[in-house]
Design a protein around this motif. Sequence first.
Motif, PDB file in Angstrom:
ATOM      1  N   LEU A   1      12.479   3.655   4.724  1.00  0.00           N
ATOM      2  CA  LEU A   1      11.048   4.226   4.938  1.00  0.00           C
ATOM      3  C   LEU A   1       9.807   3.039   5.101  1.00  0.00           C
ATOM      4  O   LEU A   1       8.877   3.454   5.456  1.00  0.00           O
ATOM      5  N   ILE A   2      10.333   1.855   4.670  1.00  0.00           N
ATOM      6  CA  ILE A   2       9.133   0.982   4.783  1.00  0.00           C
ATOM      7  C   ILE A   2       8.527   0.639   6.179  1.00  0.00           C
ATOM      8  O   ILE A   2       7.342   0.684   6.474  1.00  0.00           O
TER       9      ILE A   2
ATOM     10  N   SER B   1       4.767   1.853   6.879  1.00  0.00           N
ATOM     11  CA  SER B   1       3.715   0.780   7.134  1.00  0.00           C
ATOM     12  C   SER B   1       3.021   0.989   8.165  1.00  0.00           C
ATOM     13  O   SER B   1       1.874   0.319   8.389  1.00  0.00           O
ATOM     14  N   PHE B   2       3.295   1.709   9.316  1.00  0.00           N
ATOM     15  CA  PHE B   2       2.631   1.737  10.443  1.00  0.00           C
ATOM     16  C   PHE B   2       2.108   3.248  10.687  1.00  0.00           C
ATOM     17  O   PHE B   2       0.861   3.185  11.441  1.00  0.00           O
TER      18      PHE B   2
ATOM     19  N   LEU C   1      -0.057   4.263   1.181  1.00  0.00           N
ATOM     20  CA  LEU C   1      -1.242   3.827   1.269  1.00  0.00           C
ATOM     21  C   LEU C   1      -1.546   2.195   1.189  1.00  0.00           C
ATOM     22  O   LEU C   1      -2.151   1.768   1.947  1.00  0.00           O
ATOM     23  N   ALA C   2      -0.691   2.043   0.443  1.00  0.00           N
ATOM     24  CA  ALA C   2      -0.675   0.409   0.036  1.00  0.00           C
ATOM     25  C   ALA C   2      -0.112  -0.323   1.226  1.00  0.00           C
ATOM     26  O   ALA C   2      -0.678  -1.616   1.649  1.00  0.00           O
ATOM     27  N   LEU C   3       0.838   0.232   2.201  1.00  0.00           N
ATOM     28  CA  LEU C   3       1.312  -0.477   3.211  1.00  0.00           C
ATOM     29  C   LEU C   3       0.515  -0.517   4.309  1.00  0.00           C
ATOM     30  O   LEU C   3       0.138  -1.360   5.116  1.00  0.00           O
ATOM     31  N   LEU C   4      -0.182   0.743   4.465  1.00  0.00           N
ATOM     32  CA  LEU C   4      -1.312   0.769   5.396  1.00  0.00           C
ATOM     33  C   LEU C   4      -2.684  -0.170   5.095  1.00  0.00           C
ATOM     34  O   LEU C   4      -3.297  -0.603   6.069  1.00  0.00           O
TER      35      LEU C   4
END
Length: 109
Positions: free
Chosen positions: A30-31, A35-36, A92-95
């Motif tokens: 899922l990463i 992330s996008f 939210l952290a990845l974005l």
Amino acid sequence: VHKRLSKWKCKMLSFGGRLVLLKSVLQSILIYFLSFFKALPSIISHLESLFKNFLWGRDDEHGKLAWVSWDEVCRDKHLGGLGLRDLRVFNLALLGKWRWRLLVEKETF
């Protein structure tokens, strides 16, 4: 993700094996997507229900009782949890990471 979770994997693995599979493989898949794209709450809740059912060993024919709430399972190990990621917070952290990179590293983009 649903294709990766088959009934025989759930029945043949111990609780520790299911936990390692969730942490190392399924959440890593899922990463890229998280992330996008900002995932819809319905998609995140569906993925979490897949993870919950797999972790506790539930399938279509046999329902099992979850002895611990999902919020406690998603806590860090030093706080008494199992160290699984909360998908909403992780998304939210990845974005936010990409937003920060766009603001700080303007020359690379």
